[in-house]
Scaffold this motif. Structure first.
Motif, PDB file in Angstrom:
ATOM      1  N   SER A   4      78.222  69.392  44.298  1.00 54.13           N
ATOM      2  CA  SER A   4      79.400  68.172  43.477  1.00 54.13           C
ATOM      3  C   SER A   4      79.457  67.504  45.212  1.00 54.13           C
ATOM      4  CB  SER A   4      81.128  68.147  43.249  1.00 54.13           C
ATOM      5  OG  SER A   4      81.878  68.961  44.424  1.00 54.13           O
ATOM      6  N   GLU A   5      79.987  67.836  46.268  1.00 51.56           N
ATOM      7  CA  GLU A   5      79.290  66.520  47.117  1.00 51.56           C
ATOM      8  C   GLU A   5      78.052  65.935  47.693  1.00 51.56           C
ATOM      9  OE1 GLU A   5      81.497  68.207  51.121  1.00 51.56           O
ATOM     10  OE2 GLU A   5      82.173  69.946  49.822  1.00 51.56           O
ATOM     11  N   ALA A   6      78.677  64.686  47.694  1.00 51.94           N
ATOM     12  CA  ALA A   6      77.192  63.686  48.301  1.00 51.94           C
ATOM     13  C   ALA A   6      77.465  63.480  49.524  1.00 51.94           C
ATOM     14  CB  ALA A   6      77.732  62.205  47.426  1.00 51.94           C
ATOM     15  N   PRO A   7      75.747  63.467  50.010  1.00 54.76           N
ATOM     16  CA  PRO A   7      76.044  63.724  50.796  1.00 54.76           C
ATOM     17  C   PRO A   7      76.503  61.783  51.857  1.00 54.76           C
ATOM     18  CG  PRO A   7      73.923  63.014  50.149  1.00 54.76           C
ATOM     19  CD  PRO A   7      74.646  63.590  49.119  1.00 54.76           C
ATOM     20  N   LEU A   8      76.963  61.927  53.286  1.00 51.10           N
ATOM     21  CA  LEU A   8      76.947  60.861  53.567  1.00 51.10           C
ATOM     22  C   LEU A   8      75.677  59.978  53.838  1.00 51.10           C
ATOM     23  CD1 LEU A   8      79.736  61.908  56.278  1.00 51.10           C
ATOM     24  CD2 LEU A   8      80.156  61.280  54.039  1.00 51.10           C
ATOM     25  N   SER A   9      74.889  60.211  54.303  1.00 47.67           N
ATOM     26  CA  SER A   9      73.848  59.670  54.552  1.00 47.67           C
ATOM     27  C   SER A   9      72.648  60.057  53.399  1.00 47.67           C
ATOM     28  CB  SER A   9      73.687  58.654  55.883  1.00 47.67           C
ATOM     29  OG  SER A   9      72.734  59.999  56.003  1.00 47.67           O
ATOM     30  N   GLU A  10      71.621  58.869  53.211  1.00 53.28           N
ATOM     31  CA  GLU A  10      70.250  59.577  52.390  1.00 53.28           C
ATOM     32  C   GLU A  10      68.843  59.313  52.875  1.00 53.28           C
ATOM     33  OE1 GLU A  10      69.445  59.876  47.967  1.00 53.28           O
ATOM     34  OE2 GLU A  10      70.720  58.297  48.556  1.00 53.28           O
ATOM     35  N   THR A  11      68.705  59.657  54.228  1.00 54.16           N
ATOM     36  CA  THR A  11      67.279  59.753  54.102  1.00 54.16           C
ATOM     37  C   THR A  11      65.655  59.325  53.396  1.00 54.16           C
ATOM     38  OG1 THR A  11      67.762  59.662  56.181  1.00 54.16           O
ATOM     39  CG2 THR A  11      65.306  60.015  56.377  1.00 54.16           C
ATOM     40  N   VAL A  12      64.923  58.485  52.951  1.00 55.62           N
ATOM     41  CA  VAL A  12      63.819  58.107  51.906  1.00 55.62           C
ATOM     42  C   VAL A  12      62.664  57.859  52.623  1.00 55.62           C
ATOM     43  CG1 VAL A  12      63.629  56.948  49.335  1.00 55.62           C
ATOM     44  CG2 VAL A  12      65.462  58.003  49.828  1.00 55.62           C
ATOM     45  N   THR A  13      61.581  58.381  52.443  1.00 52.86           N
ATOM     46  CA  THR A  13      60.081  57.841  53.015  1.00 52.86           C
ATOM     47  C   THR A  13      59.852  57.330  51.604  1.00 52.86           C
ATOM     48  OG1 THR A  13      59.855  60.301  54.105  1.00 52.86           O
ATOM     49  CG2 THR A  13      57.833  59.223  53.952  1.00 52.86           C
ATOM     50  N   MET A  14      59.275  56.488  52.408  1.00 48.84           N
ATOM     51  CA  MET A  14      58.450  55.038  51.638  1.00 48.84           C
ATOM     52  C   MET A  14      57.242  54.640  51.905  1.00 48.84           C
ATOM     53  SD  MET A  14      61.122  53.783  49.156  1.00 48.84           S
ATOM     54  CE  MET A  14      61.140  52.915  48.603  1.00 48.84           C
ATOM     55  N   THR A  15      56.417  54.886  50.946  1.00 45.41           N
ATOM     56  CA  THR A  15      54.862  53.426  51.220  1.00 45.41           C
ATOM     57  C   THR A  15      54.854  52.242  50.697  1.00 45.41           C
ATOM     58  OG1 THR A  15      54.332  55.792  50.539  1.00 45.41           O
ATOM     59  CG2 THR A  15      53.109  54.846  50.567  1.00 45.41           C
ATOM     60  N   CYS A  16      54.364  51.618  52.243  1.00 47.77           N
ATOM     61  CA  CYS A  16      54.040  50.443  51.457  1.00 47.77           C
ATOM     62  C   CYS A  16      52.831  50.187  51.270  1.00 47.77           C
ATOM     63  CB  CYS A  16      53.642  49.776  53.034  1.00 47.77           C
ATOM     64  SG  CYS A  16      53.450  48.172  53.148  1.00 47.77           S
ATOM     65  N   MET A  17      52.941  49.756  49.639  1.00 45.98           N
ATOM     66  CA  MET A  17      50.959  49.845  49.259  1.00 45.98           C
ATOM     67  C   MET A  17      50.728  48.982  49.018  1.00 45.98           C
ATOM     68  SD  MET A  17      52.126  52.171  47.152  1.00 45.98           S
ATOM     69  CE  MET A  17      50.408  52.122  46.488  1.00 45.98           C
ATOM     70  N   THR A  18      50.209  48.414  50.539  1.00 47.85           N
ATOM     71  CA  THR A  18      49.748  47.038  50.807  1.00 47.85           C
ATOM     72  C   THR A  18      49.438  47.204  52.371  1.00 47.85           C
ATOM     73  OG1 THR A  18      51.114  45.331  50.282  1.00 47.85           O
ATOM     74  CG2 THR A  18      49.569  44.923  52.247  1.00 47.85           C
ATOM     75  N   THR A  19      50.157  47.867  53.361  1.00 47.85           N
ATOM     76  CA  THR A  19      49.692  48.792  54.046  1.00 47.85           C
ATOM     77  C   THR A  19      48.961  50.360  54.459  1.00 47.85           C
ATOM     78  OG1 THR A  19      51.892  49.736  55.701  1.00 47.85           O
ATOM     79  CG2 THR A  19      50.670  47.386  55.646  1.00 47.85           C
ATOM     80  N   LYS A  20      49.597  50.886  53.315  1.00 50.20           N
ATOM     81  CA  LYS A  20      49.793  52.389  52.840  1.00 50.20           C
ATOM     82  C   LYS A  20      50.094  52.846  54.011  1.00 50.20           C
ATOM     83  CE  LYS A  20      46.964  51.799  49.405  1.00 50.20           C
ATOM     84  NZ  LYS A  20      47.896  50.960  48.307  1.00 50.20           N
ATOM     85  N   GLN A  21      51.065  52.593  55.182  1.00 55.16           N
ATOM     86  CA  GLN A  21      51.383  53.459  55.830  1.00 55.16           C
ATOM     87  C   GLN A  21      52.988  53.840  54.919  1.00 55.16           C
ATOM     88  OE1 GLN A  21      51.705  50.558  59.231  1.00 55.16           O
ATOM     89  NE2 GLN A  21      49.819  51.107  60.168  1.00 55.16           N
ATOM     90  N   LYS A  22      53.882  54.369  55.400  1.00 53.55           N
ATOM     91  CA  LYS A  22      54.931  55.624  54.964  1.00 53.55           C
ATOM     92  C   LYS A  22      55.612  55.359  55.968  1.00 53.55           C
ATOM     93  CE  LYS A  22      52.459  59.438  53.160  1.00 53.55           C
ATOM     94  NZ  LYS A  22      53.635  59.664  51.135  1.00 53.55           N
ATOM     95  N   PHE A  23      56.904  54.854  55.776  1.00 56.39           N
ATOM     96  CA  PHE A  23      58.266  55.091  56.668  1.00 56.39           C
ATOM     97  C   PHE A  23      59.531  55.501  56.308  1.00 56.39           C
ATOM     98  CE2 PHE A  23      58.045  51.232  54.156  1.00 56.39           C
ATOM     99  CZ  PHE A  23      58.935  50.450  53.280  1.00 56.39           C
ATOM    100  N   ASP A  24      60.991  56.158  57.450  1.00 56.49           N
ATOM    101  CA  ASP A  24      61.695  56.673  56.626  1.00 56.49           C
ATOM    102  C   ASP A  24      63.085  55.344  56.342  1.00 56.49           C
ATOM    103  OD1 ASP A  24      60.947  58.947  56.293  1.00 56.49           O
ATOM    104  OD2 ASP A  24      61.266  59.521  58.244  1.00 56.49           O
ATOM    105  N   VAL A  25      63.721  55.301  55.517  1.00 58.85           N
ATOM    106  CA  VAL A  25      64.742  54.233  55.339  1.00 58.85           C
ATOM    107  C   VAL A  25      65.944  55.090  55.132  1.00 58.85           C
ATOM    108  CG1 VAL A  25      65.863  52.378  53.838  1.00 58.85           C
ATOM    109  CG2 VAL A  25      63.030  53.069  54.503  1.00 58.85           C
ATOM    110  N   GLU A  26      67.056  54.794  55.444  1.00 58.64           N
ATOM    111  CA  GLU A  26      68.534  55.398  55.177  1.00 58.64           C
ATOM    112  C   GLU A  26      69.177  54.495  54.251  1.00 58.64           C
ATOM    113  OE1 GLU A  26      71.624  56.755  58.238  1.00 58.64           O
ATOM    114  OE2 GLU A  26      69.997  57.759  58.803  1.00 58.64           O
ATOM    115  N   ASN A  27      69.871  55.246  53.161  1.00 57.68           N
ATOM    116  CA  ASN A  27      70.508  54.973  51.898  1.00 57.68           C
ATOM    117  C   ASN A  27      70.173  53.341  52.018  1.00 57.68           C
ATOM    118  OD1 ASN A  27      72.771  56.740  52.463  1.00 57.68           O
ATOM    119  ND2 ASN A  27      73.496  55.163  54.040  1.00 57.68           N
TER     120      ASN A  27
END
Length: 86
Positions: A4-27
């Motif tokens: 039931s506890e939510a993490p303090l921060s959440e990291t998501v790997t996103m993909t730029c559809m134009t450049t096809k490069q991946k990058f991580d974003v926090e919250n």
């Protein structure tokens, strides 16, 4: 950590559809799309042609939206508590 506890921060790997490069974003920001689905929305770290800002979207669930809303409410209450001190 309990389920039931939510993490303090959440990291998501996103993909730029134009450049096809991946990058991580926090919250990342979570938005509700016009079709009712939820998605992460962030600005890509790269620029498009003529310096255009690129935006990445990634579908997510209602639970991610609730965690985002909880983070927003928590940050708003921290700011309002600091403003009322004399």
């Amino acid at each position: 950590m309990a389920d039931s506890e939510a993490p303090l921060s959440e990291t998501v790997t996103m993909t730029c559809m134009t450049t096809k490069q991946k990058f991580d974003v926090e919250n990342p920001t979570v938005v509700v799309l016009s079709n009712g689905r939820y998605a992460y929305k962030v600005e890509c770290p790269w620029k498009g042609k003529n310096g255009k800002d690129l935006t990445a979207f990634k579908f997510c669930g209602a639970a991610a939206y609730e965690r985002y809303r909880t983070r927003l409410e928590g940050s708003k209450s921290e700011h309002s508590e600091g403003e009322h001190e004399d």
